[in-house]
Design a protein around this motif. Structure first.
Motif, short mmCIF file in Angstrom:
data_model
loop_
_atom_site.label_atom_id
_atom_site.label_comp_id
_atom_site.label_asym_id
_atom_site.label_seq_id
_atom_site.Cartn_x
_atom_site.Cartn_y
_atom_site.Cartn_z
N ARG A 189 6.39 1.09 -7.22
CA ARG A 189 7.32 1.25 -6.03
C ARG A 189 7.24 -0.35 -5.22
O ARG A 189 6.12 -0.57 -4.96
N PRO A 190 8.36 -0.76 -5.08
CA PRO A 190 8.37 -2.19 -4.85
C PRO A 190 8.02 -2.32 -3.07
O PRO A 190 7.55 -3.30 -2.95
N VAL A 191 8.23 -1.14 -2.43
CA VAL A 191 7.87 -0.99 -0.96
C VAL A 191 6.34 -1.44 -0.89
O VAL A 191 6.06 -2.19 0.13
N LEU A 192 5.58 -0.99 -1.65
CA LEU A 192 4.08 -1.39 -1.63
C LEU A 192 3.87 -2.81 -1.48
O LEU A 192 2.99 -3.52 -1.17
N TRP A 193 4.63 -3.46 -2.59
CA TRP A 193 4.25 -4.95 -3.04
C TRP A 193 4.91 -5.69 -1.76
O TRP A 193 4.27 -6.67 -1.52
N GLN A 194 6.04 -5.22 -1.19
CA GLN A 194 6.75 -5.98 -0.10
C GLN A 194 5.56 -5.80 1.03
O GLN A 194 5.38 -6.89 1.69
N ARG A 195 4.87 -4.66 1.32
CA ARG A 195 3.89 -4.54 2.30
C ARG A 195 2.47 -5.50 2.11
O ARG A 195 2.17 -6.07 2.96
N LEU A 196 2.10 -5.61 0.76
CA LEU A 196 1.08 -6.49 0.49
C LEU A 196 1.71 -8.01 0.60
O LEU A 196 0.76 -8.68 1.34
N GLY A 197 2.88 -8.32 0.50
CA GLY A 197 3.32 -9.38 0.55
C GLY A 197 3.22 -10.01 2.23
O GLY A 197 2.91 -10.94 2.32
N LEU A 198 3.82 -8.87 2.99
CA LEU A 198 3.51 -9.18 4.37
C LEU A 198 2.51 -9.29 5.12
O LEU A 198 2.04 -10.26 5.63
N THR A 199 1.42 -8.61 4.45
CA THR A 199 -0.06 -8.52 5.01
C THR A 199 -0.53 -9.88 4.52
O THR A 199 -1.17 -10.34 5.49
N PRO B 106 -2.84 -2.00 6.07
CA PRO B 106 -3.85 -0.99 6.87
C PRO B 106 -3.02 -0.12 7.77
O PRO B 106 -3.31 0.94 8.00
N PHE B 107 -1.95 -0.67 8.47
CA PHE B 107 -1.15 0.10 9.54
C PHE B 107 -0.40 1.12 8.72
O PHE B 107 -0.34 2.18 9.05
N ALA B 108 0.22 0.84 7.67
CA ALA B 108 1.29 1.38 6.82
C ALA B 108 0.07 2.61 6.13
O ALA B 108 0.67 3.67 6.32
N VAL B 109 -1.06 2.38 5.94
CA VAL B 109 -1.88 3.63 5.53
C VAL B 109 -1.96 4.64 6.59
O VAL B 109 -1.84 5.85 6.36
N PHE B 110 -2.41 4.23 7.65
CA PHE B 110 -2.35 5.14 9.16
C PHE B 110 -1.01 5.78 9.24
O PHE B 110 -1.10 7.07 9.38
N LEU B 111 0.09 5.28 9.10
CA LEU B 111 1.43 5.81 9.49
C LEU B 111 1.78 6.71 8.36
O LEU B 111 2.21 8.08 8.54
N ASP B 112 1.55 6.35 7.12
CA ASP B 112 1.87 7.51 6.09
C ASP B 112 0.88 8.47 5.75
O ASP B 112 1.21 9.62 5.36
N TRP B 113 -0.31 8.17 6.37
CA TRP B 113 -1.22 9.27 6.28
C TRP B 113 -0.67 10.36 7.18
O TRP B 113 -0.99 11.75 6.84
N ASN B 114 -0.21 9.91 8.16
CA ASN B 114 0.11 11.07 9.37
C ASN B 114 1.31 11.59 8.75
O ASN B 114 1.75 12.94 9.15
N GLU B 115 2.01 11.06 7.95
CA GLU B 115 3.22 11.81 7.12
C GLU B 115 2.73 12.56 5.97
O GLU B 115 3.60 13.07 5.20
N GLY B 116 1.66 12.31 5.52
CA GLY B 116 0.84 13.25 4.53
C GLY B 116 1.39 12.90 2.98
O GLY B 116 1.37 13.61 1.97
N LEU C 97 -6.10 0.96 -1.45
CA LEU C 97 -6.90 0.46 -2.68
C LEU C 97 -6.48 -1.12 -2.81
O LEU C 97 -7.37 -1.90 -3.24
N MET C 98 -5.31 -1.57 -2.53
CA MET C 98 -4.81 -2.60 -2.38
C MET C 98 -5.88 -3.46 -1.34
O MET C 98 -6.08 -4.60 -1.36
N SER C 99 -5.81 -2.72 -0.10
CA SER C 99 -6.66 -3.31 0.93
C SER C 99 -7.95 -3.64 0.63
O SER C 99 -8.53 -4.69 0.86
N VAL C 100 -8.56 -2.52 -0.14
CA VAL C 100 -10.06 -2.52 -0.63
C VAL C 100 -10.18 -4.03 -1.61
O VAL C 100 -11.18 -4.33 -1.45
N THR C 101 -9.09 -4.04 -2.35
CA THR C 101 -9.06 -5.09 -3.31
C THR C 101 -9.38 -6.42 -2.89
O THR C 101 -9.96 -7.37 -3.01
N VAL C 102 -8.39 -6.60 -1.77
CA VAL C 102 -8.47 -7.94 -0.94
C VAL C 102 -9.66 -8.33 -0.10
O VAL C 102 -10.20 -9.26 -0.55
#
Lengths: 283, 267
Positions: free
Chosen positions: B48-58, B224-234, B244-249
């Motif tokens: 999913r490209p959106v994950l890579w876009q968020r990694l890029g933003l981070t 890390p913020f997206a993890v919290f936001l999407d967690w709330n949306e299940g 996992l990306m955050s843990v790797t970084v």
């Protein structure tokens, strides 16, 4: 002193002054929010029972967490200080990675371990559940408080002259006596600094608790046990979580009051560590 | 380094057991995200490209704020390590405070810090708006990591004996030349390790972002913020993949910092 050196000194002082000014601004520019025109001090949190329960919960849970961290971490740090170099490097990397994790990842990993992982079986065997409960707060706090404490405690033991304990051992002390009577007193400033840092880290915990335990303030009193009600920690959240709730609901003055309560606690602890001669390293 | 008369006592056993237990727990903790996810799900979500876009933003915001933090941190840390401070404990406490308070409170304090004159009119003139913007994310990361950078740099400079500089100055070097030509290169590896640690800390920041900047897709949803936001949306799969990306970084930064620091035993 040469002209160059004089200017260099001035630039350094200016840099330090700007830094102190910026930090002071960060805190001081918010003081007026505590005294809203026509409203009570800090949104009236001082007369709210749930604020005092939150403070109570934060102090009690941080104290319990710091004590558990010390009971596990101080002997572990002592054992580490006697291991080969490879252990030290491994500990460097592992603790560094744990302390660099985002709090949301810490909370998520706890959910995975306690809901789907091996600790789920352990809980089933013991007949307890910690996720979304008050004891869960202790678990979430312990992960980072223990990691931070371990860094301070191992530094304290590694700074000791190994001959101290060796001498005690040659004079007939066993390893526990050498630890308890020699290493621990000699490393006292570092041990105390680690204890304060672990307490502070537990007090400051926010993200992991939010994911692992959610909030408790909306729950009915019947959801909490006798002990929680007796300790006055029911229907309350950690101070940082309570602060977040206040801000989310638009009660900025109340949230600011809690933020200042946390900041003043931290300042007192950091000053205490400094006073004690301990050094703060890592995060 | 065991004494010759060492007998194995219960305390040796208990403390070693605790050490191994703690190490095993932390290893399990780091691995839990990857183990839970498994290969098939990881491959699915990583497409999913959106994950890579968020990694890029981070990574890009963390890179910028690390740059700012180190530009302040290197001279600030040098000053902290070498200048005779008038009230050392009070000043050190003030400088350390932003790294010790919960990052969430830094987010709350930033609200007033940018809304109070003279900062508010200046931001207006400069045309910077911080709410729901990437600039706000960078400000949060800088606010949380700068004092951390100063402290790490101070420790790096303190590890180089002041005597080395004194010798250079006795031999005719001016203070700035001795500092830049002798102390700075000697502390280089420690500073590099500090930079990596600060970068990891910036890439892990989200509490202040959540309270000060707020959520905005594509602009403020660092991992890390997206993890919290999407967690709330299940959305569990995506959440675990981002974590996992955050843990790797974090793990790579810690590994890098440890490798760099290992080659920097000064003095």
């Amino acid at each position: 002193m040469s002209v160059e050196s004089v200017w260099f000194r001035r630039v350094l002082w200016a840099q330090l002054g700007a830094l102190v000014l910026a930090v002071s601004w960060l805190f001081a520019s918010n003081l007026d929010t505590l005294f809203p025109a026509g409203g009570p001090f800090a949104g009236g949190i001082l007369s709210r029972a749930d604020f005092w329960r939150s403070l109570n919960l934060s102090v009690l849970s941080a104290t319990a967490t710091a004590l558990v961290a010390a009971a596990l971490g101080i002997p572990a740090a002592w054992a580490l200080s006697r291991r080969a170099l490879a252990w030290h490097r491994g500990a460097d990397i592992l603790l560094g990675a744990i302390l660099a994790l985002p709090a949301s990842s810490v909370g998520l990993a706890l959910v995975l371990l306690f809901q789907y992982g091996p600790l789920d079986w352990l809980q089933a065997w013991l007949g307890v559940r910690v996720i979304y409960t008050l004891p869960g707060i202790l678990v979430a706090q312990l992960v980072l408080a223990l990691a931070l404490g371990l860094q301070a405690w191992r530094a304290a033991f590694e700074a000791l002259d190994p001959r101290l304990e060796l001498t005690a051992r040659t004079l007939g002390a066993n390893s526990f006596q050498a630890f308890w009577r020699v290493a621990l007193p000699a490393a006292r400033p570092g041990i105390l600094a680690g204890l304060v840092l672990a307490w502070l880290r537990a007090m400051a915990e926010f993200g992991a608790v939010l994911l692992f335990c959610s909030t408790f303030r909306e729950l009915p009193a019947s959801r909490f046990g006798e002990l929680a009600r007796w300790l006055h920690v029911d229907r309350a959240d950690l101070l940082a979580v309570a602060m977040w709730v206040e801000i989310e609901f638009g009660r900025v003055e109340a949230g600011m009051g809690m933020a200042f309560a946390l900041a003043m606690t931290c300042a007192a602890c950091v000053y205490l560590v400094r006073l004690n001669g301990g050094r703060i390293r890592g995060h | 380094m065991r004494p010759s008369n060492s007998r194995f006592t219960p305390f040796d056993g208990v403390s070693s057991l605790l050490l191994v237990g703690v190490a095993a727990f932390y290893l399990l903790f780091l691995a839990s995200t990857a183990v839970y996810l498994g290969w098939a799900d990881a491959a699915h979500h990583l497409a999913r490209p959106v994950l890579w876009q968020r990694l890029g933003l981070t990574l890009s915001t963390a890179l910028i704020s690390t740059g700012v933090a180190m530009i302040v941190g290197i001279p600030g840390g040098y000053a902290l390590a070498r200048l005779p401070l008038p009230i050392p404990r009070v000043l050190a406490t003030v400088i350390e405070l932003p790294m010790m308070v919960p990052p969430a409170t830094v987010g709350v304090f930033l609200i007033g810090a940018v809304a109070t004159p003279p900062v508010a009119p200046l931001l207006k003139i400069a045309g910077i708006s911080l709410g729901h913007s990437t600039a706000g994310v960078i400000l949060c990361q800088v606010a949380v990591t700068t004092s951390f950078a100063v402290c790490l740099c101070a420790a790096a400079f303190a590890s180089v004996p002041a005597r080395v500089e004194t010798v250079a100055r006795t031999l005719g070097a001016t203070w700035p030349r001795a500092a830049l030509g002798v102390t700075l290169p000697a502390a280089r590896n420690a500073l590099l390790g500090a930079t990596l640690t600060v970068f990891a800390r910036a890439a892990a920041e989200w509490e202040a972002v959540m309270l000060f900047v707020g959520a905005s897709r594509g602009a403020t949803d660092v991992l890390p913020f997206a993890v919290f936001l999407d967690w709330n949306e299940g959305m569990m799969g995506g959440v675990v993949t981002m974590s996992l990306m955050s843990v790797t970084v974090a793990t790579l930064a810690s590994l890098g910092a440890s490798l760099v620091r290992r080659s920097s035993r000064v003095g």
